[in-house]
Design a protein around this motif. Structure first.
Motif, PDB file in Angstrom:
ATOM      1  N   ARG A   1     -10.391   5.393   5.355  1.00  0.00           N
ATOM      2  CA  ARG A   1     -10.261   4.251   4.470  1.00  0.00           C
ATOM      3  C   ARG A   1      -8.799   4.006   4.079  1.00  0.00           C
ATOM      4  O   ARG A   1      -8.355   2.878   3.979  1.00  0.00           O
ATOM      5  CB  ARG A   1     -11.099   4.499   3.223  1.00  0.00           C
ATOM      6  CG  ARG A   1     -11.434   3.249   2.513  1.00  0.00           C
ATOM      7  CD  ARG A   1     -12.302   3.465   1.305  1.00  0.00           C
ATOM      8  NE  ARG A   1     -13.317   4.476   1.498  1.00  0.00           N
ATOM      9  CZ  ARG A   1     -14.026   5.055   0.543  1.00  0.00           C
ATOM     10  NH1 ARG A   1     -13.834   4.708  -0.693  1.00  0.00           N
ATOM     11  NH2 ARG A   1     -14.924   5.969   0.794  1.00  0.00           N
ATOM     12  N   LYS A   2      -8.060   5.044   3.874  1.00  0.00           N
ATOM     13  CA  LYS A   2      -6.654   4.920   3.479  1.00  0.00           C
ATOM     14  C   LYS A   2      -5.839   4.234   4.570  1.00  0.00           C
ATOM     15  O   LYS A   2      -5.020   3.352   4.289  1.00  0.00           O
ATOM     16  CB  LYS A   2      -6.095   6.317   3.199  1.00  0.00           C
ATOM     17  CG  LYS A   2      -4.793   6.346   2.464  1.00  0.00           C
ATOM     18  CD  LYS A   2      -4.292   7.781   2.381  1.00  0.00           C
ATOM     19  CE  LYS A   2      -4.121   8.210   0.957  1.00  0.00           C
ATOM     20  NZ  LYS A   2      -3.543   9.551   0.858  1.00  0.00           N
ATOM     21  N   GLU A   3      -6.050   4.575   5.798  1.00  0.00           N
ATOM     22  CA  GLU A   3      -5.325   3.965   6.905  1.00  0.00           C
ATOM     23  C   GLU A   3      -5.687   2.493   7.053  1.00  0.00           C
ATOM     24  O   GLU A   3      -4.834   1.652   7.336  1.00  0.00           O
ATOM     25  CB  GLU A   3      -5.624   4.710   8.204  1.00  0.00           C
ATOM     26  CG  GLU A   3      -5.024   6.100   8.252  1.00  0.00           C
ATOM     27  CD  GLU A   3      -5.461   6.872   9.489  1.00  0.00           C
ATOM     28  OE1 GLU A   3      -6.277   6.346  10.275  1.00  0.00           O
ATOM     29  OE2 GLU A   3      -4.973   7.998   9.655  1.00  0.00           O
ATOM     30  N   LEU A   4      -6.971   2.145   6.883  1.00  0.00           N
ATOM     31  CA  LEU A   4      -7.395   0.751   6.956  1.00  0.00           C
ATOM     32  C   LEU A   4      -6.743  -0.081   5.848  1.00  0.00           C
ATOM     33  O   LEU A   4      -6.326  -1.211   6.075  1.00  0.00           O
ATOM     34  CB  LEU A   4      -8.920   0.648   6.858  1.00  0.00           C
ATOM     35  CG  LEU A   4      -9.697   1.076   8.089  1.00  0.00           C
ATOM     36  CD1 LEU A   4     -11.192   1.022   7.800  1.00  0.00           C
ATOM     37  CD2 LEU A   4      -9.354   0.196   9.260  1.00  0.00           C
ATOM     38  N   LEU A   5      -6.686   0.474   4.659  1.00  0.00           N
ATOM     39  CA  LEU A   5      -6.086  -0.227   3.525  1.00  0.00           C
ATOM     40  C   LEU A   5      -4.597  -0.482   3.773  1.00  0.00           C
ATOM     41  O   LEU A   5      -4.112  -1.597   3.576  1.00  0.00           O
ATOM     42  CB  LEU A   5      -6.282   0.576   2.237  1.00  0.00           C
ATOM     43  CG  LEU A   5      -5.787  -0.062   0.967  1.00  0.00           C
ATOM     44  CD1 LEU A   5      -6.581  -1.318   0.647  1.00  0.00           C
ATOM     45  CD2 LEU A   5      -5.869   0.913  -0.190  1.00  0.00           C
ATOM     46  N   TYR A   6      -3.853   0.512   4.207  1.00  0.00           N
ATOM     47  CA  TYR A   6      -2.428   0.342   4.509  1.00  0.00           C
ATOM     48  C   TYR A   6      -2.205  -0.685   5.620  1.00  0.00           C
ATOM     49  O   TYR A   6      -1.306  -1.520   5.554  1.00  0.00           O
ATOM     50  CB  TYR A   6      -1.791   1.667   4.906  1.00  0.00           C
ATOM     51  CG  TYR A   6      -1.609   2.646   3.769  1.00  0.00           C
ATOM     52  CD1 TYR A   6      -1.471   2.213   2.455  1.00  0.00           C
ATOM     53  CD2 TYR A   6      -1.581   4.014   4.018  1.00  0.00           C
ATOM     54  CE1 TYR A   6      -1.308   3.117   1.430  1.00  0.00           C
ATOM     55  CE2 TYR A   6      -1.418   4.924   2.992  1.00  0.00           C
ATOM     56  CZ  TYR A   6      -1.280   4.462   1.700  1.00  0.00           C
ATOM     57  OH  TYR A   6      -1.114   5.349   0.682  1.00  0.00           O
TER      58      TYR A   6
ATOM     59  N   ILE B   1      -2.726  -4.228   4.212  1.00  0.00           N
ATOM     60  CA  ILE B   1      -1.615  -4.641   3.340  1.00  0.00           C
ATOM     61  C   ILE B   1      -0.400  -5.021   4.179  1.00  0.00           C
ATOM     62  O   ILE B   1       0.227  -6.062   3.959  1.00  0.00           O
ATOM     63  CB  ILE B   1      -1.277  -3.539   2.321  1.00  0.00           C
ATOM     64  CG1 ILE B   1      -2.412  -3.419   1.293  1.00  0.00           C
ATOM     65  CG2 ILE B   1       0.052  -3.822   1.630  1.00  0.00           C
ATOM     66  CD1 ILE B   1      -2.243  -2.255   0.342  1.00  0.00           C
ATOM     67  N   PHE B   2      -0.053  -4.206   5.161  1.00  0.00           N
ATOM     68  CA  PHE B   2       1.103  -4.502   6.007  1.00  0.00           C
ATOM     69  C   PHE B   2       0.880  -5.758   6.844  1.00  0.00           C
ATOM     70  O   PHE B   2       1.797  -6.540   7.085  1.00  0.00           O
ATOM     71  CB  PHE B   2       1.457  -3.313   6.887  1.00  0.00           C
ATOM     72  CG  PHE B   2       2.145  -2.204   6.133  1.00  0.00           C
ATOM     73  CD1 PHE B   2       3.242  -2.463   5.338  1.00  0.00           C
ATOM     74  CD2 PHE B   2       1.670  -0.903   6.212  1.00  0.00           C
ATOM     75  CE1 PHE B   2       3.861  -1.448   4.633  1.00  0.00           C
ATOM     76  CE2 PHE B   2       2.289   0.119   5.522  1.00  0.00           C
ATOM     77  CZ  PHE B   2       3.385  -0.146   4.723  1.00  0.00           C
ATOM     78  N   ALA B   3      -0.351  -5.988   7.297  1.00  0.00           N
ATOM     79  CA  ALA B   3      -0.649  -7.200   8.073  1.00  0.00           C
ATOM     80  C   ALA B   3      -0.498  -8.436   7.177  1.00  0.00           C
ATOM     81  O   ALA B   3       0.067  -9.456   7.602  1.00  0.00           O
ATOM     82  CB  ALA B   3      -2.056  -7.120   8.656  1.00  0.00           C
ATOM     83  N   ALA B   4      -0.976  -8.373   5.938  1.00  0.00           N
ATOM     84  CA  ALA B   4      -0.853  -9.501   5.005  1.00  0.00           C
ATOM     85  C   ALA B   4       0.618  -9.774   4.679  1.00  0.00           C
ATOM     86  O   ALA B   4       1.055 -10.936   4.639  1.00  0.00           O
ATOM     87  CB  ALA B   4      -1.648  -9.228   3.735  1.00  0.00           C
ATOM     88  N   LEU B   5       1.397  -8.730   4.447  1.00  0.00           N
ATOM     89  CA  LEU B   5       2.831  -8.905   4.180  1.00  0.00           C
ATOM     90  C   LEU B   5       3.550  -9.484   5.396  1.00  0.00           C
ATOM     91  O   LEU B   5       4.455 -10.308   5.254  1.00  0.00           O
ATOM     92  CB  LEU B   5       3.466  -7.572   3.771  1.00  0.00           C
ATOM     93  CG  LEU B   5       3.142  -7.083   2.357  1.00  0.00           C
ATOM     94  CD1 LEU B   5       3.737  -5.700   2.142  1.00  0.00           C
ATOM     95  CD2 LEU B   5       3.660  -8.047   1.330  1.00  0.00           C
ATOM     96  N   GLY B   6       3.160  -9.071   6.589  1.00  0.00           N
ATOM     97  CA  GLY B   6       3.760  -9.612   7.805  1.00  0.00           C
ATOM     98  C   GLY B   6       3.478 -11.102   7.963  1.00  0.00           C
ATOM     99  O   GLY B   6       4.373 -11.888   8.296  1.00  0.00           O
ATOM    100  N   VAL B   7       2.251 -11.519   7.702  1.00  0.00           N
ATOM    101  CA  VAL B   7       1.882 -12.933   7.797  1.00  0.00           C
ATOM    102  C   VAL B   7       2.661 -13.730   6.740  1.00  0.00           C
ATOM    103  O   VAL B   7       3.184 -14.813   7.025  1.00  0.00           O
ATOM    104  CB  VAL B   7       0.350 -13.107   7.649  1.00  0.00           C
ATOM    105  CG1 VAL B   7      -0.025 -14.576   7.461  1.00  0.00           C
ATOM    106  CG2 VAL B   7      -0.370 -12.521   8.849  1.00  0.00           C
ATOM    107  N   LEU B   8       2.749 -13.215   5.520  1.00  0.00           N
ATOM    108  CA  LEU B   8       3.489 -13.881   4.453  1.00  0.00           C
ATOM    109  C   LEU B   8       4.972 -14.008   4.805  1.00  0.00           C
ATOM    110  O   LEU B   8       5.583 -15.052   4.595  1.00  0.00           O
ATOM    111  CB  LEU B   8       3.326 -13.109   3.138  1.00  0.00           C
ATOM    112  CG  LEU B   8       3.981 -13.707   1.911  1.00  0.00           C
ATOM    113  CD1 LEU B   8       3.326 -15.036   1.565  1.00  0.00           C
ATOM    114  CD2 LEU B   8       3.903 -12.762   0.744  1.00  0.00           C
ATOM    115  N   PHE B   9       5.550 -12.970   5.395  1.00  0.00           N
ATOM    116  CA  PHE B   9       6.949 -12.997   5.807  1.00  0.00           C
ATOM    117  C   PHE B   9       7.184 -14.062   6.880  1.00  0.00           C
ATOM    118  O   PHE B   9       8.158 -14.804   6.828  1.00  0.00           O
ATOM    119  CB  PHE B   9       7.366 -11.608   6.313  1.00  0.00           C
ATOM    120  CG  PHE B   9       8.776 -11.540   6.786  1.00  0.00           C
ATOM    121  CD1 PHE B   9       9.832 -11.597   5.894  1.00  0.00           C
ATOM    122  CD2 PHE B   9       9.068 -11.446   8.152  1.00  0.00           C
ATOM    123  CE1 PHE B   9      11.136 -11.547   6.334  1.00  0.00           C
ATOM    124  CE2 PHE B   9      10.370 -11.400   8.593  1.00  0.00           C
ATOM    125  CZ  PHE B   9      11.406 -11.452   7.686  1.00  0.00           C
TER     126      PHE B   9
END
Length: 183
Positions: free
Chosen positions: A12-17, A20-28
């Motif tokens: 679960r921890k790896e999926l959550l990270y 989050i990184f995918a969402a930040l990448g799309v926002l960037f």
């Protein structure tokens, strides 16, 4: 036919990270596209695009509002932003003819920075004319470093008070730069 079963374990921890990184990448990427692609950037600052724009701007605190004079009768000095009445004719004995007041009477000062020293330039005006220009309490170090400052100011003051016109001021080649700084 043998069945090779592959078991994949997702934590679960790896999926959550990863999320989050995918969402930040799309926002960037979205922000990068907004900055780099030309768009319809509407100017909402309220400042006019060109100097000949008819939009009204606010007057600075240190400039007198001459709203009583029609715009067609005013001339503006672009270098200083000063506004003068073009219909007023200067009469040395009684002030301008045909106007109630040309200036707002008072003592006006501005700070002049010369190197690391500062000096206040003081202008005294009455209703109709500039009566005095002077350096307010010049420091001894300033007069030592700039010996032409006081004599040049005295000469300019005489001429300006006499003619009431900066365009008629004359100065020698020796005091050219000092005169330009003071003007």
């Amino acid at each position: 036919m043998s069945a090779n079963t592959k078991i994949v374990v997702l934590r679960r921890k790896e999926l959550l990270y990863t999320g989050i990184f995918a969402a930040l990448g799309v926002l960037f990427v979205i922000l990068l596209l907004m900055l780099l692609l030309p768009g319809k950037a509407a100017d909402t600052s309220g400042t006019p695009d060109s100097p000949d724009s008819t939009a009204e701007t606010a007057m600075p605190d240190n400039v007198a509002d001459l709203g009583r004079i029609p715009q067609s009768a005013q001339t503006e000095d672009v270098s200083t932003g000063a506004v003068a009445d073009a219909d007023a004719v200067l009469d040395n004995a009684s002030g301008p003819v045909g106007t109630a007041n040309t200036y707002i009477p008072g003592i006006y000062t501005t700070e002049l920075i010369l190197g690391s020293e500062t000096v206040n330039v003081e202008v005294i005006v009455n209703d109709h004319a500039i009566t005095s220009l002077s350096l307010a309490d010049p420091d001894e170090t300033l007069t030592t470093m700039y010996p032409l400052l006081e004599p040049t100011m005295d000469s300019l003051s005489e001429q300006i008070c006499e003619t009431q016109d900066l365009s008629q001021v004359t100065y020698s080649a020796e005091t050219r730069y000092t005169s330009l700084v003071l003007l």
